[in-house]
Design an enzyme around this catalytic site. Structure first.
Site, PDB file in Angstrom:
ATOM      1  N   ARG A  61      46.234  46.405  33.043  1.00  0.00           N
ATOM      2  CA  ARG A  61      47.364  47.299  33.287  1.00  0.00           C
ATOM      3  C   ARG A  61      48.709  46.579  33.316  1.00  0.00           C
ATOM      4  NH1 ARG A  61      44.627  49.662  38.223  1.00  0.00           N
ATOM      5  NH2 ARG A  61      42.833  48.400  37.671  1.00  0.00           N
ATOM      6  N   GLU A  98      40.091  42.652  45.265  1.00  0.00           N
ATOM      7  CA  GLU A  98      39.829  43.489  46.448  1.00  0.00           C
ATOM      8  C   GLU A  98      38.348  43.878  46.455  1.00  0.00           C
ATOM      9  OE1 GLU A  98      42.014  47.149  46.393  1.00  0.00           O
ATOM     10  OE2 GLU A  98      41.441  47.671  48.428  1.00  0.00           O
TER      11      GLU A  98
HETATM   12  O1  LIG Z   1      46.120  41.943  44.050  1.00  0.00           O
HETATM   13  P1  LIG Z   1      44.681  41.962  43.639  1.00  0.00           P
HETATM   14  O2  LIG Z   1      43.746  42.088  44.800  1.00  0.00           O
HETATM   15  O3  LIG Z   1      44.325  40.808  42.768  1.00  0.00           O
HETATM   16  O4  LIG Z   1      44.416  43.298  42.796  1.00  0.00           O
HETATM   17  C1  LIG Z   1      45.272  43.799  41.816  1.00  0.00           C
HETATM   18  C2  LIG Z   1      44.655  43.763  40.445  1.00  0.00           C
HETATM   19  O5  LIG Z   1      43.493  44.601  40.384  1.00  0.00           O
HETATM   20  C3  LIG Z   1      43.612  45.509  39.288  1.00  0.00           C
HETATM   21  O6  LIG Z   1      43.104  45.006  38.095  1.00  0.00           O
HETATM   22  P2  LIG Z   1      41.556  44.846  37.798  1.00  0.00           P
HETATM   23  O7  LIG Z   1      41.133  43.464  38.176  1.00  0.00           O
HETATM   24  O8  LIG Z   1      40.824  45.985  38.405  1.00  0.00           O
HETATM   25  O9  LIG Z   1      41.485  44.826  36.223  1.00  0.00           O
HETATM   26  P3  LIG Z   1      41.806  45.906  35.084  1.00  0.00           P
HETATM   27  O10 LIG Z   1      43.323  46.135  35.112  1.00  0.00           O
HETATM   28  O11 LIG Z   1      41.385  45.185  33.836  1.00  0.00           O
HETATM   29  O12 LIG Z   1      41.035  47.142  35.370  1.00  0.00           O
HETATM   30  C4  LIG Z   1      45.106  45.696  39.156  1.00  0.00           C
HETATM   31  O13 LIG Z   1      45.470  46.185  37.885  1.00  0.00           O
HETATM   32  C5  LIG Z   1      45.626  44.319  39.420  1.00  0.00           C
HETATM   33  O14 LIG Z   1      45.584  43.510  38.245  1.00  0.00           O
HETATM   34  N1  LIG Z   2      43.172  50.120  45.505  1.00  0.00           N
HETATM   35  C1  LIG Z   2      43.360  49.825  44.216  1.00  0.00           C
HETATM   36  N2  LIG Z   2      43.747  50.786  43.353  1.00  0.00           N
HETATM   37  C2  LIG Z   2      43.950  50.468  42.039  1.00  0.00           C
HETATM   38  N3  LIG Z   2      43.802  49.251  41.528  1.00  0.00           N
HETATM   39  C3  LIG Z   2      43.427  48.276  42.367  1.00  0.00           C
HETATM   40  N4  LIG Z   2      43.225  46.960  42.173  1.00  0.00           N
HETATM   41  C4  LIG Z   2      42.862  46.407  43.334  1.00  0.00           C
HETATM   42  N5  LIG Z   2      42.849  47.326  44.316  1.00  0.00           N
HETATM   43  C5  LIG Z   2      43.190  48.503  43.739  1.00  0.00           C
END
Ligand SMILES: O=P(O)(O)OC[C@H]1O[C@H](OP(=O)(O)OP(=O)(O)O)[C@H](O)[C@@H]1O
Ligand SMILES: Nc1ncnc2[nH]cnc12
Length: 178
Positions: A61, A98
């Site tokens: 994202r 997370e």
């Molecule tokens: O601050 P943090 O605890 O590291 O979490 C935030 C990250 O988690 C989500 O991505 P995700 O790893 O789910 O990957 P994606 O965007 O490929 O679905 C979000 O888009 C951030 O990149």
């Molecule tokens: N609560 C949350 N919602 C969407 N993206 C996330 N990435 C990590 N935590 C998340």
């Protein structure tokens, strides 16, 4: 006010992808042109004076906001990706989420020593993703002191963790109580 427009456009999904997680879905912001545009305008306004050399966006994202911001700021965009997605020589870094662990990679030739880099992602939770991204940039000799997000979950403590790693964050909207 545009920050409220953006916050109202974020959708919340309960217990996704696991029980106990309130998933803050930024794709509904992208669906609404005025909210999407407001995100890019606010990120630009906040960072325009720093004169960055590169924007780095983290899969997936971070690409959605990082690439249009790079065009607005007139600088190059560098993707940081999940393992085995980038075709040229890479370096890798593990990190905690997370809800799990993962690994990120960057092309070795994507950052020049001394490049001033702004990191962009959709959401700040633990900060693990952005710290891993900063580690990759720093290992290539880049200078990274700032990160921009659409959404912050302040109760999870990512902003403090980023500060301890020498990174100041800017978040457009906060969701407390997560
Ligand atoms: O601050 P943090 O605890 O590291 O979490 C935030 C990250 O988690 C989500 O991505 P995700 O790893 O789910 O990957 P994606 O965007 O490929 O679905 C979000 O888009 C951030 O990149
Ligand atoms: N609560 C949350 N919602 C969407 N993206 C996330 N990435 C990590 N935590 C998340």
């Amino acid at each position: 006010m545009s920050k409220e427009l953006i916050k109202d456009a974020v959708t919340t999904i309960v217990d996704y992808p696991k029980p106990g997680i309130l998933f803050r879905d930024v794709t509904s912001v992208l669906q609404q042109h005025d909210a999407f545009q407001a995100c890019i305008d606010l990120l630009k306004e906040h960072h325009v004076e720093h004169q960055f050399d590169k924007i780095v966006g983290t899969e997936a994202r971070g690409f959605l906001f990082g690439a249009p911001l790079a065009l607005e700021l007139g600088v190059g965009f560098v993707p940081v990706r999940k393992p085995k997605k980038l075709p040229r020589e890479v370096i890798s870094e593990s990190y905690e989420l997370e809800y799990g662990t993962d690994e990120l990679e960057i092309h070795k030739d994507a950052i020049n020593p001394g490049d001033k880099v702004l990191m962009i992602d959709d959401l700040l939770a633990t900060g693990g993703t952005m710290i891993a991204t900063a580690n990759l940039i720093r290992r290539l000799g880049g200078i990274v002191e700032y990160a921009g997000f659409i959404i912050s979950l302040p109760d999870i403590g990512g902003e403090k963790r980023l500060l301890e790693a020498g990174i100041t964050s800017y978040c457009i909207c906060e969701f407390e109580g997560d």
